[in-house]
Design a protein around this motif. Sequence first.
Motif, PDB file in Angstrom:
ATOM      1  N   LEU A 116       0.785  -1.671   0.470  1.00  0.00           N
ATOM      2  CA  LEU A 116       0.236  -0.229   0.072  1.00  0.00           C
ATOM      3  C   LEU A 116       1.058   1.551   0.428  1.00  0.00           C
ATOM      4  CD1 LEU A 116      -2.815   1.726   0.622  1.00  0.00           C
ATOM      5  CD2 LEU A 116      -2.629   1.226   2.793  1.00  0.00           C
ATOM      6  N   TYR A 117       0.973   2.338  -0.787  1.00  0.00           N
ATOM      7  CA  TYR A 117       1.461   3.238  -0.845  1.00  0.00           C
ATOM      8  C   TYR A 117       0.107   4.487  -0.448  1.00  0.00           C
ATOM      9  CZ  TYR A 117       5.255   6.387  -2.962  1.00  0.00           C
ATOM     10  OH  TYR A 117       5.849   7.558  -3.459  1.00  0.00           O
ATOM     11  N   VAL A 118       1.028   5.564   0.135  1.00  0.00           N
ATOM     12  CA  VAL A 118       0.103   6.300   0.515  1.00  0.00           C
ATOM     13  C   VAL A 118       1.315   7.761   0.359  1.00  0.00           C
ATOM     14  CG1 VAL A 118      -0.850   7.641   2.169  1.00  0.00           C
ATOM     15  CG2 VAL A 118      -0.163   5.006   2.545  1.00  0.00           C
ATOM     16  N   THR A 119       0.382   8.832  -0.735  1.00  0.00           N
ATOM     17  CA  THR A 119       0.592   9.948  -1.182  1.00  0.00           C
ATOM     18  C   THR A 119      -0.167  11.049  -0.715  1.00  0.00           C
ATOM     19  OG1 THR A 119       1.978  10.228  -3.348  1.00  0.00           O
ATOM     20  CG2 THR A 119       0.016   9.334  -3.527  1.00  0.00           C
ATOM     21  N   ALA A 120       1.036  12.428  -1.763  1.00  0.00           N
ATOM     22  CA  ALA A 120       0.485  13.619  -1.277  1.00  0.00           C
ATOM     23  C   ALA A 120       0.130  14.356  -2.270  1.00  0.00           C
ATOM     24  CB  ALA A 120      -0.018  13.854  -0.336  1.00  0.00           C
ATOM     25  N   GLU A 121       0.045  15.406  -2.950  1.00  0.00           N
ATOM     26  CA  GLU A 121       1.182  16.203  -3.397  1.00  0.00           C
ATOM     27  C   GLU A 121       1.784  17.313  -2.595  1.00  0.00           C
ATOM     28  OE1 GLU A 121      -2.361  18.851  -5.801  1.00  0.00           O
ATOM     29  OE2 GLU A 121      -3.120  17.200  -6.519  1.00  0.00           O
ATOM     30  N   ALA A 122       3.197  17.602  -3.090  1.00  0.00           N
ATOM     31  CA  ALA A 122       3.849  18.289  -2.753  1.00  0.00           C
ATOM     32  C   ALA A 122       3.256  19.710  -2.116  1.00  0.00           C
ATOM     33  CB  ALA A 122       4.948  18.528  -3.040  1.00  0.00           C
ATOM     34  N   PRO A 123       2.930  20.639  -2.327  1.00  0.00           N
ATOM     35  CA  PRO A 123       2.305  21.723  -1.793  1.00  0.00           C
ATOM     36  C   PRO A 123       1.818  21.502  -0.118  1.00  0.00           C
ATOM     37  CG  PRO A 123       2.173  22.395  -4.174  1.00  0.00           C
ATOM     38  CD  PRO A 123       2.144  20.449  -3.662  1.00  0.00           C
ATOM     39  N   VAL A 124       0.794  20.124  -0.346  1.00  0.00           N
ATOM     40  CA  VAL A 124      -0.020  19.716   0.661  1.00  0.00           C
ATOM     41  C   VAL A 124       1.334  19.484   2.334  1.00  0.00           C
ATOM     42  CG1 VAL A 124      -1.554  18.582   1.805  1.00  0.00           C
ATOM     43  CG2 VAL A 124      -2.068  19.830  -0.616  1.00  0.00           C
ATOM     44  N   LEU A 137      -2.779  -0.481  -4.029  1.00  0.00           N
ATOM     45  CA  LEU A 137      -3.061  -0.127  -3.707  1.00  0.00           C
ATOM     46  C   LEU A 137      -2.049   1.269  -3.928  1.00  0.00           C
ATOM     47  CD1 LEU A 137      -6.200   1.120  -3.369  1.00  0.00           C
ATOM     48  CD2 LEU A 137      -5.877   0.620  -1.126  1.00  0.00           C
ATOM     49  N   VAL A 138      -2.620   1.876  -4.399  1.00  0.00           N
ATOM     50  CA  VAL A 138      -2.280   3.462  -3.780  1.00  0.00           C
ATOM     51  C   VAL A 138      -3.366   4.606  -3.495  1.00  0.00           C
ATOM     52  CG1 VAL A 138      -1.392   6.100  -5.158  1.00  0.00           C
ATOM     53  CG2 VAL A 138      -0.544   3.378  -6.251  1.00  0.00           C
ATOM     54  N   ILE A 139      -3.123   5.465  -2.564  1.00  0.00           N
ATOM     55  CA  ILE A 139      -3.772   6.115  -1.823  1.00  0.00           C
ATOM     56  C   ILE A 139      -3.749   7.639  -1.403  1.00  0.00           C
ATOM     57  CG2 ILE A 139      -5.143   7.392   0.325  1.00  0.00           C
ATOM     58  CD1 ILE A 139      -5.434   4.226   0.413  1.00  0.00           C
ATOM     59  N   LEU A 189      -8.665  13.150   7.739  1.00  0.00           N
ATOM     60  CA  LEU A 189      -8.904  12.005   8.728  1.00  0.00           C
ATOM     61  C   LEU A 189      -9.997  10.992   8.622  1.00  0.00           C
ATOM     62  CD1 LEU A 189      -6.891  10.564  10.515  1.00  0.00           C
ATOM     63  CD2 LEU A 189      -7.067  11.261  12.283  1.00  0.00           C
ATOM     64  N   PRO A 190     -10.855  11.978   8.878  1.00  0.00           N
ATOM     65  CA  PRO A 190     -12.503  10.791   8.910  1.00  0.00           C
ATOM     66  C   PRO A 190     -12.259  10.104   7.604  1.00  0.00           C
ATOM     67  CG  PRO A 190     -12.660  13.445  10.113  1.00  0.00           C
ATOM     68  CD  PRO A 190     -11.501  13.486   9.170  1.00  0.00           C
ATOM     69  N   ASP A 191     -12.442  10.455   6.209  1.00  0.00           N
ATOM     70  CA  ASP A 191     -12.588  10.197   5.365  1.00  0.00           C
ATOM     71  C   ASP A 191     -11.126   8.963   5.243  1.00  0.00           C
ATOM     72  OD1 ASP A 191     -14.961  11.605   5.229  1.00  0.00           O
ATOM     73  OD2 ASP A 191     -13.950  12.579   3.300  1.00  0.00           O
ATOM     74  N   LEU A 192     -10.030   9.232   5.793  1.00  0.00           N
ATOM     75  CA  LEU A 192      -8.841   8.086   5.180  1.00  0.00           C
ATOM     76  C   LEU A 192      -9.591   7.392   5.808  1.00  0.00           C
ATOM     77  CD1 LEU A 192      -6.521   7.346   4.445  1.00  0.00           C
ATOM     78  CD2 LEU A 192      -5.167   9.095   5.915  1.00  0.00           C
ATOM     79  N   ARG A 193     -10.114   7.414   6.997  1.00  0.00           N
ATOM     80  CA  ARG A 193     -10.231   6.134   8.204  1.00  0.00           C
ATOM     81  C   ARG A 193     -11.951   5.463   7.092  1.00  0.00           C
ATOM     82  NH1 ARG A 193     -11.073   3.581  13.219  1.00  0.00           N
ATOM     83  NH2 ARG A 193      -8.878   5.312  13.632  1.00  0.00           N
ATOM     84  N   ARG A 194     -12.576   6.035   6.469  1.00  0.00           N
ATOM     85  CA  ARG A 194     -13.711   5.182   6.451  1.00  0.00           C
ATOM     86  C   ARG A 194     -12.909   4.745   4.993  1.00  0.00           C
ATOM     87  NH1 ARG A 194     -17.037   9.572   8.738  1.00  0.00           N
ATOM     88  NH2 ARG A 194     -15.705  11.032   6.706  1.00  0.00           N
ATOM     89  N   LEU A 234     -12.485  14.442  -9.339  1.00  0.00           N
ATOM     90  CA  LEU A 234     -12.922  12.975 -10.167  1.00  0.00           C
ATOM     91  C   LEU A 234     -12.318  12.465  -8.711  1.00  0.00           C
ATOM     92  CD1 LEU A 234     -11.294  13.009 -13.588  1.00  0.00           C
ATOM     93  CD2 LEU A 234     -13.145  11.805 -13.033  1.00  0.00           C
ATOM     94  N   PRO A 235     -12.470  11.240  -8.430  1.00  0.00           N
ATOM     95  CA  PRO A 235     -12.214  10.830  -7.298  1.00  0.00           C
ATOM     96  C   PRO A 235     -10.377  10.388  -7.489  1.00  0.00           C
ATOM     97  CG  PRO A 235     -14.338   9.610  -7.800  1.00  0.00           C
ATOM     98  CD  PRO A 235     -14.203   9.964  -8.957  1.00  0.00           C
ATOM     99  N   ARG A 236      -9.741  10.402  -6.297  1.00  0.00           N
ATOM    100  CA  ARG A 236      -8.767   9.908  -6.979  1.00  0.00           C
ATOM    101  C   ARG A 236      -8.293   8.800  -6.734  1.00  0.00           C
ATOM    102  NH1 ARG A 236      -4.688  14.154  -5.749  1.00  0.00           N
ATOM    103  NH2 ARG A 236      -6.077  16.467  -5.709  1.00  0.00           N
ATOM    104  N   GLU A 237      -9.037   8.413  -5.896  1.00  0.00           N
ATOM    105  CA  GLU A 237      -8.858   6.105  -5.589  1.00  0.00           C
ATOM    106  C   GLU A 237      -9.680   5.712  -7.168  1.00  0.00           C
ATOM    107  OE1 GLU A 237     -12.465   7.517  -3.743  1.00  0.00           O
ATOM    108  OE2 GLU A 237     -11.079   8.463  -4.643  1.00  0.00           O
TER     109      GLU A 237
END
Length: 318
Positions: free
Chosen positions: A80-88, A132-134, A141-146, A173-176
């Motif tokens: 499982l790979y977790v990422t986010a955009e650099a500015p965030v 899986l990439v998230i 956080l609540p949406d990540l948990r769900r 668009l949903p990122r997932e």
Amino acid sequence: MMVTGLSGAGKSSILRVLEDLGFESIDNPPLSVLEEVVREGGTMPIAAGVDARTRGFDSEGLLGLLQRLRESAGIAPQLLYVTAEAPVLLRRFSETRRRHPLAPGGSLGSRVADGIAREEALLGGLRDAADLVIDTTDLPLPDLRRLVERRFRVLDGHGMAVSVMSFAYPRGLPREADLVLDVRFLRNPHYDPLLRPHTGHNAAVAAYIKADAEFGPFWQRMTALLDPLLPRYAAEGKKYLTVALGCTGGKHRSVLLAELLSAHLTAQGWRVDLSHRELDAAGRHAAAANAPSTGQDAPTGAQAPSTYPGREAPPCTA
């Protein structure tokens, strides 16, 4: 389950959720130790956080470990790979004043930015190799948990987990999503004053949409595409597949099609998780608005929360 990805993207948060789901959580063990632990087995599935902080870490070493484990009988590791955009990521580190594990010397902003770039280079091809990439860029956080709960609660056996979701195009668009289907060409109940307040769950709304001459042919073509496609994805070893259906408001057409597709795939034997992004977000906001008052007045000029899920809570951090 091996959880890796960029610092600040939410790996620690995901490990905590997996632990709540019954996984044995291990954060940053040396790869040699991790291999021993996995081979020893146990009564609980293992979720291990592996990233740039891991002693002796390198992406090729992790990929090699995964390959060795996959060649062993009775072991089916997932990445499982977790990422986010650099500015965030930069904003999250700035807000928490935490030091990036790969940050060099210099001002706080430049140190974090350089650390993010170094980590992206170090992780190399792990994102491409992940099951899986998230992306948590717009995911509180609540949406990540769900999301994690939905994904891994259905994995009570073998095979591919299928998620079907509805969404509204104006909110992104949903990122997932792996497959996206645009149903905005169907007649829109929004323009009927009697149907507008209802959702795609309503029988009258469903009948209105199905009366569109293009509905039947589209449904046949969509299922003719997906029915042979999903088994091929599963045969290639894909563990997760998200099919997203979008319309303008995420309330009528996409909701109906998502409901119908979920039922269709379930009847074929797939384990399906169904969600409606905009309806779910609206429900959470309504619940918050109806919550008992704390006795404190809201500040003058306070604005109502946005209906966009990525704005309803602070972003998660690892």
